[in-house]
Write an enzyme that holds these catalytic residues in place. Structure first.
Site, mmCIF file in Angstrom:
data_model
loop_
_atom_site.group_PDB
_atom_site.id
_atom_site.type_symbol
_atom_site.label_atom_id
_atom_site.label_comp_id
_atom_site.label_asym_id
_atom_site.label_seq_id
_atom_site.Cartn_x
_atom_site.Cartn_y
_atom_site.Cartn_z
ATOM 1 N N CYS A 173 -31.051 55.815 -17.912
ATOM 2 C CA CYS A 173 -30.553 54.690 -18.712
ATOM 3 C C CYS A 173 -31.627 53.600 -18.889
ATOM 4 O O CYS A 173 -32.567 53.804 -19.644
ATOM 5 C CB CYS A 173 -29.265 54.169 -18.100
ATOM 6 N N HIS A 178 -25.890 58.485 -16.325
ATOM 7 C CA HIS A 178 -26.079 58.183 -14.898
ATOM 8 C C HIS A 178 -25.528 59.266 -13.981
ATOM 9 O O HIS A 178 -24.411 59.109 -13.465
ATOM 10 C CB HIS A 178 -25.312 56.905 -14.543
ATOM 11 N N GLU A 234 -26.147 59.685 -11.002
ATOM 12 C CA GLU A 234 -25.989 59.109 -9.650
ATOM 13 C C GLU A 234 -24.626 58.451 -9.463
ATOM 14 O O GLU A 234 -24.249 58.121 -8.346
ATOM 15 C CB GLU A 234 -27.124 58.109 -9.361
HETATM 16 N N1 GLN Z 1 -28.131 48.220 -21.484
HETATM 17 C C1 GLN Z 1 -29.125 48.313 -20.457
HETATM 18 C C2 GLN Z 1 -30.509 47.964 -20.987
HETATM 19 O O1 GLN Z 1 -30.692 47.862 -22.150
HETATM 20 C C3 GLN Z 1 -29.154 49.691 -19.843
HETATM 21 C C4 GLN Z 1 -27.822 49.969 -19.195
HETATM 22 C C5 GLN Z 1 -27.884 50.867 -18.010
HETATM 23 O O2 GLN Z 1 -28.932 51.119 -17.419
HETATM 24 N N2 GLN Z 1 -26.730 51.310 -17.590
HETATM 25 O O3 GLN Z 1 -31.405 47.793 -20.233
#
Ligand code: GLN
Length: 193
Positions: free
Chosen positions: A80, A172, A174
């Site tokens: 992410c 994710h 995890e």
């Molecule tokens: N929206 C976050 C970002 O732009 C990422 C979200 C996440 O890691 N769950 O950094």
């Protein structure tokens, strides 16, 4: 025994450590300093908030050394926000961070927190059985370069890729009890994936 670090500046650090600790032949470490970075065989960059993590990488003097280690071939997995930090283009932002993954990513691509979701699907290279995927204000990849292997497309959008030693997922693993993605990353270290 593989020493796998989790970048511990901000974000879902404890969850990744718990997954790694549940695997065989893995020693999980937190990485906050240059010395800790020098001491690991591979690194996970957790989900969280990419702007904050990017600032902290500079503050802790880890940005350049980390970029260097990735370029030298250290296996790295960005989940992410971690995917955003790896990308060499962020289409809705005019700055980038590590510039090591040849993709154009869109931040918060699915909209606000209200548009976070969980789904189940097969990621063929990882396992023949469907696995749970958790998306939280997730990015997706709009364009991937020729060296990038697409591991998963969801509704037409690229959400998991591999480019040599670099793995990136918009979701994710995890945050689930499913260890198959973490095992896949460990196998990458052993050259078995
Ligand atoms: N929206 C976050 C970002 O732009 C990422 C979200 C996440 O890691 N769950 O950094």
């Amino acid at each position: 025994m593989a020493n796998i670090g989790v970048l511990a500046l901000q974000g879902a650090v404890a969850e990744h450590l718990a997954c790694l600790n549940a695997l065989e032949d893995v020693a999980a470490r937190v990485v906050k300093t240059r010395a800790q970075l020098d001491d690991i065989d591979a690194l996970i960059m957790p989900g969280g908030e990419s702007t904050t993590m990017g600032k902290l990488l500079v503050e802790y003097e880890l940005m350049r050394p980390l970029q260097e280690r990735i370029k030298q071939g250290m296996p790295v997995w960005g989940t992410c926000a971690g995917m955003i930090l790896l990308a060499n283009q962020i289409v809705n932002q005019d700055w980038t961070y590590l510039n090591v993954l040849d993709v154009a990513v869109r931040r918060n691509a699915y909209g606000s927190q209200l548009n976070s979701f969980v789904t189940r699907t097969v990621v063929e290279k990882v396992s023949p059985e469907p696995m749970p995927l958790v998306f939280i204000r997730a990015p997706y990849i709009e364009k991937a370069g020729p060296q990038v292997e697409v591991l998963l497309r969801l509704n037409g959008h690229i959400v998991a890729v591999r480019q040599n030693n670099i793995l990136a997922t918009a979701f994710h693993p995890e945050l689930t009890a499913d260890l198959r993605f973490h095992q896949f990353f460990v196998n990458m270290l052993n050259g078995a994936a």
